[in-house]
Scaffold this motif. Structure first.
Motif, PDB file in Angstrom:
ATOM      1  N   PHE A  46       1.039  -1.139  -0.010  1.00 32.79           N
ATOM      2  CA  PHE A  46       0.046   0.037   0.049  1.00 32.79           C
ATOM      3  C   PHE A  46       0.770   1.153   0.032  1.00 32.79           C
ATOM      4  O   PHE A  46       0.768   2.104  -0.847  1.00 32.79           O
ATOM      5  CB  PHE A  46      -1.046  -0.086   1.289  1.00 32.79           C
ATOM      6  CG  PHE A  46      -1.392   1.279   1.516  1.00 32.79           C
ATOM      7  CD1 PHE A  46      -3.059   1.394   0.895  1.00 32.79           C
ATOM      8  CD2 PHE A  46      -1.172   2.308   2.673  1.00 32.79           C
ATOM      9  CE1 PHE A  46      -3.433   2.730   1.118  1.00 32.79           C
ATOM     10  CE2 PHE A  46      -1.719   3.384   2.532  1.00 32.79           C
ATOM     11  CZ  PHE A  46      -2.997   3.592   2.029  1.00 32.79           C
ATOM     12  N   LEU A  47       1.916   1.241   1.169  1.00 35.68           N
ATOM     13  CA  LEU A  47       2.626   2.530   1.018  1.00 35.68           C
ATOM     14  C   LEU A  47       3.794   2.787  -0.180  1.00 35.68           C
ATOM     15  O   LEU A  47       3.717   3.908  -0.539  1.00 35.68           O
ATOM     16  CB  LEU A  47       3.251   2.546   2.329  1.00 35.68           C
ATOM     17  CG  LEU A  47       3.460   3.797   3.126  1.00 35.68           C
ATOM     18  CD1 LEU A  47       2.235   4.348   3.509  1.00 35.68           C
ATOM     19  CD2 LEU A  47       4.399   3.631   4.340  1.00 35.68           C
ATOM     20  N   LEU A  48       4.037   1.905  -0.710  1.00 36.24           N
ATOM     21  CA  LEU A  48       4.904   1.878  -2.008  1.00 36.24           C
ATOM     22  C   LEU A  48       3.995   2.616  -3.172  1.00 36.24           C
ATOM     23  O   LEU A  48       4.582   3.429  -3.827  1.00 36.24           O
ATOM     24  CB  LEU A  48       5.537   0.583  -2.399  1.00 36.24           C
ATOM     25  CG  LEU A  48       6.311   0.421  -3.689  1.00 36.24           C
ATOM     26  CD1 LEU A  48       7.428   1.700  -3.750  1.00 36.24           C
ATOM     27  CD2 LEU A  48       6.863  -0.750  -3.931  1.00 36.24           C
ATOM     28  N   GLU A  49       2.805   1.992  -3.247  1.00 33.67           N
ATOM     29  CA  GLU A  49       1.850   2.390  -4.332  1.00 33.67           C
ATOM     30  C   GLU A  49       1.484   4.018  -4.121  1.00 33.67           C
ATOM     31  O   GLU A  49       1.564   4.781  -4.885  1.00 33.67           O
ATOM     32  CB  GLU A  49       0.540   1.567  -4.523  1.00 33.67           C
ATOM     33  CG  GLU A  49      -0.176   2.015  -5.761  1.00 33.67           C
ATOM     34  CD  GLU A  49       0.575   1.898  -6.938  1.00 33.67           C
ATOM     35  OE1 GLU A  49       1.415   1.100  -6.958  1.00 33.67           O
ATOM     36  OE2 GLU A  49       0.076   2.704  -7.837  1.00 33.67           O
ATOM     37  N   TYR A 144      -8.033   7.269   7.814  1.00 31.50           N
ATOM     38  CA  TYR A 144      -8.877   6.359   6.735  1.00 31.50           C
ATOM     39  C   TYR A 144      -8.832   4.917   7.444  1.00 31.50           C
ATOM     40  O   TYR A 144      -7.855   4.563   7.801  1.00 31.50           O
ATOM     41  CB  TYR A 144      -8.050   6.284   5.448  1.00 31.50           C
ATOM     42  CG  TYR A 144      -8.002   7.705   4.834  1.00 31.50           C
ATOM     43  CD1 TYR A 144      -9.053   7.898   3.593  1.00 31.50           C
ATOM     44  CD2 TYR A 144      -7.099   8.664   5.063  1.00 31.50           C
ATOM     45  CE1 TYR A 144      -8.904   8.994   2.983  1.00 31.50           C
ATOM     46  CE2 TYR A 144      -7.285   9.752   4.243  1.00 31.50           C
ATOM     47  CZ  TYR A 144      -7.993  10.050   3.103  1.00 31.50           C
ATOM     48  OH  TYR A 144      -7.826  11.237   2.732  1.00 31.50           O
ATOM     49  N   PHE A 145      -9.933   4.297   7.340  1.00 33.01           N
ATOM     50  CA  PHE A 145      -9.915   2.830   8.043  1.00 33.01           C
ATOM     51  C   PHE A 145     -10.611   2.032   7.106  1.00 33.01           C
ATOM     52  O   PHE A 145     -11.838   2.174   6.626  1.00 33.01           O
ATOM     53  CB  PHE A 145     -10.552   3.039   9.333  1.00 33.01           C
ATOM     54  CG  PHE A 145     -10.856   1.491   9.945  1.00 33.01           C
ATOM     55  CD1 PHE A 145      -9.733   0.754  10.290  1.00 33.01           C
ATOM     56  CD2 PHE A 145     -12.051   1.189  10.252  1.00 33.01           C
ATOM     57  CE1 PHE A 145     -10.019  -0.326  10.812  1.00 33.01           C
ATOM     58  CE2 PHE A 145     -12.264  -0.211  10.667  1.00 33.01           C
ATOM     59  CZ  PHE A 145     -11.059  -1.064  11.164  1.00 33.01           C
ATOM     60  N   LYS A 146      -9.816   0.788   6.715  1.00 33.87           N
ATOM     61  CA  LYS A 146     -10.669  -0.301   5.872  1.00 33.87           C
ATOM     62  C   LYS A 146     -10.460  -1.527   6.469  1.00 33.87           C
ATOM     63  O   LYS A 146      -9.503  -1.862   7.082  1.00 33.87           O
ATOM     64  CB  LYS A 146     -10.514  -0.029   4.502  1.00 33.87           C
ATOM     65  CG  LYS A 146      -9.246  -0.257   3.835  1.00 33.87           C
ATOM     66  CD  LYS A 146      -9.162  -0.093   2.556  1.00 33.87           C
ATOM     67  CE  LYS A 146      -7.673  -0.060   1.995  1.00 33.87           C
ATOM     68  NZ  LYS A 146      -7.198   0.065   0.591  1.00 33.87           N
ATOM     69  N   THR A 147     -11.380  -2.413   6.445  1.00 33.19           N
ATOM     70  CA  THR A 147     -11.293  -3.902   6.985  1.00 33.19           C
ATOM     71  C   THR A 147     -12.304  -4.779   6.206  1.00 33.19           C
ATOM     72  O   THR A 147     -13.343  -4.278   5.739  1.00 33.19           O
ATOM     73  CB  THR A 147     -11.632  -3.645   8.318  1.00 33.19           C
ATOM     74  OG1 THR A 147     -11.520  -4.814   8.759  1.00 33.19           O
ATOM     75  CG2 THR A 147     -13.142  -3.157   8.860  1.00 33.19           C
ATOM     76  N   MET A 180      -7.223   8.712  -3.044  1.00 25.87           N
ATOM     77  CA  MET A 180      -6.436   8.594  -1.995  1.00 25.87           C
ATOM     78  C   MET A 180      -6.376   7.382  -1.328  1.00 25.87           C
ATOM     79  O   MET A 180      -6.090   7.214  -0.103  1.00 25.87           O
ATOM     80  CB  MET A 180      -6.811   9.703  -0.963  1.00 25.87           C
ATOM     81  CG  MET A 180      -6.748  11.278  -1.410  1.00 25.87           C
ATOM     82  SD  MET A 180      -4.931  11.396  -1.937  1.00 25.87           S
ATOM     83  CE  MET A 180      -4.041  11.190  -0.306  1.00 25.87           C
ATOM     84  N   ASP A 181      -6.017   6.286  -2.177  1.00 23.34           N
ATOM     85  CA  ASP A 181      -6.053   4.980  -1.583  1.00 23.34           C
ATOM     86  C   ASP A 181      -5.106   4.149  -2.496  1.00 23.34           C
ATOM     87  O   ASP A 181      -5.225   4.451  -3.610  1.00 23.34           O
ATOM     88  CB  ASP A 181      -7.502   4.386  -1.410  1.00 23.34           C
ATOM     89  CG  ASP A 181      -7.732   3.431  -0.337  1.00 23.34           C
ATOM     90  OD1 ASP A 181      -6.809   3.080   0.149  1.00 23.34           O
ATOM     91  OD2 ASP A 181      -8.685   2.620  -0.640  1.00 23.34           O
ATOM     92  N   ALA A 182      -5.046   3.044  -2.133  1.00 24.24           N
ATOM     93  CA  ALA A 182      -4.365   1.708  -2.915  1.00 24.24           C
ATOM     94  C   ALA A 182      -4.445   0.558  -2.266  1.00 24.24           C
ATOM     95  O   ALA A 182      -5.121   0.448  -1.048  1.00 24.24           O
ATOM     96  CB  ALA A 182      -2.699   2.218  -2.903  1.00 24.24           C
ATOM     97  N   LEU A 183      -4.226  -0.577  -2.984  1.00 21.29           N
ATOM     98  CA  LEU A 183      -4.688  -1.878  -2.685  1.00 21.29           C
ATOM     99  C   LEU A 183      -3.515  -2.416  -1.460  1.00 21.29           C
ATOM    100  O   LEU A 183      -2.487  -1.820  -1.749  1.00 21.29           O
ATOM    101  CB  LEU A 183      -4.470  -2.851  -3.781  1.00 21.29           C
ATOM    102  CG  LEU A 183      -5.779  -2.990  -4.817  1.00 21.29           C
ATOM    103  CD1 LEU A 183      -5.479  -3.580  -5.996  1.00 21.29           C
ATOM    104  CD2 LEU A 183      -6.808  -3.685  -4.005  1.00 21.29           C
TER     105      LEU A 183
END
Ligand code: SAM
Length: 206
Positions: A46-49, A144-147, A180-183
């Motif tokens: 995620f962070l790299l992307e 941002y929170f995803k689960t 503003m997100d990535a896998l």
């Protein structure tokens, strides 16, 4: 999930310019502008992307497992990313090093659910953590929170309701449409299993 320690990991971590040494953390946090934090960055996809897509921001991953960080650094490989950094630590031990209102955004991706009652205070969305995030974020800064975990999501919404955050958006079946997100690594696995992913974005008021 605990990752197995391999022989190559220690030397990779020692030599890597991406991994901040403990003595350098405070100085880094003091001088770095436009900082975005991911807590529990896992294998780092995620962070790299995000760092590739947003060169104007600095990205910091805090991850407690050295093995996961070693995999992150291996994944970056020869790529030169000046805006990507990692710290190996429990985030709780770092909070005091961050100044108030020093972060643009905080990402929590597929955080450990800690389902047992007695463990729930370890959840990264637990009220004591939300209080720290609120302090660290700039005005207008976002959490941002995803689960994939339904119980964690609904409990986290309750924690949020009792906090000072403003709920900006909530999605019960998030399809990844936000720029503003990535896998993440976990997300790729869950999406391949057609699991539903939930997400909220919360904001610190202006
Ligand atoms: C379920 S994994 C998700 C990894 C990644 N975010 C993803 O979506 O692929 C949760 C990660 O959070 C890390 N973690 C859990 N509690 C932490 C803490 N207090 N401080 C730093 N990292 C933590 C774990 O070691 C693990 O790598």
């Amino acid at each position: 999930m605990r990752l197995r320690k391999r022989k190559w990991m220690d030397s990779l971590l020692e030599e890597s310019a991406y991994l901040l040494k403990e003595d350098d953390v405070e100085e880094f946090l003091k001088r770095t502008q436009n900082l975005v934090l991911e807590i529990g960055s896992g294998k780092g996809k995620f962070l790299l992307e995000m760092a590739r897509k947003n060169p104007e921001c600095e990205f910091l991953g805090v991850e407690i497992q050295r093995s996961a960080l070693a995999i992150s650094i291996k994944t970056i490989g020869e790529e030169k990313r000046n805006n990507l950094h990692f710290i190996c630590s429990d985030i709780q031990k770092l909070f005091f090093k961050f100044s108030d209102e020093s972060l643009n955004a905080i990402y929590l991706n597929f955080s450990d659910p800690w389902p047992k009652k007695r463990q729930q205070k370890r959840r990264l969305t637990y009220p004591s953590f939300l209080k720290e995030y609120y302090r660290l974020l700039k005005r207008g800064g976002k959490l941002y929170f995803k689960t994939d975990n339904e119980d964690l999501f609904s409990d986290s919404l309750h924690y949020l309701k009792d906090s000072s955050f403003i709920l900006e958006s909530m999605t019960m079946d998030y399809n990844g449409e936000d720029s503003m997100d990535a896998l993440t690594d976990y997300e790729i696995k869950f999406r391949s299993q057609e699991k539903k992913i939930t997400r909220f974005v919360a904001r610190k008021g202006e």
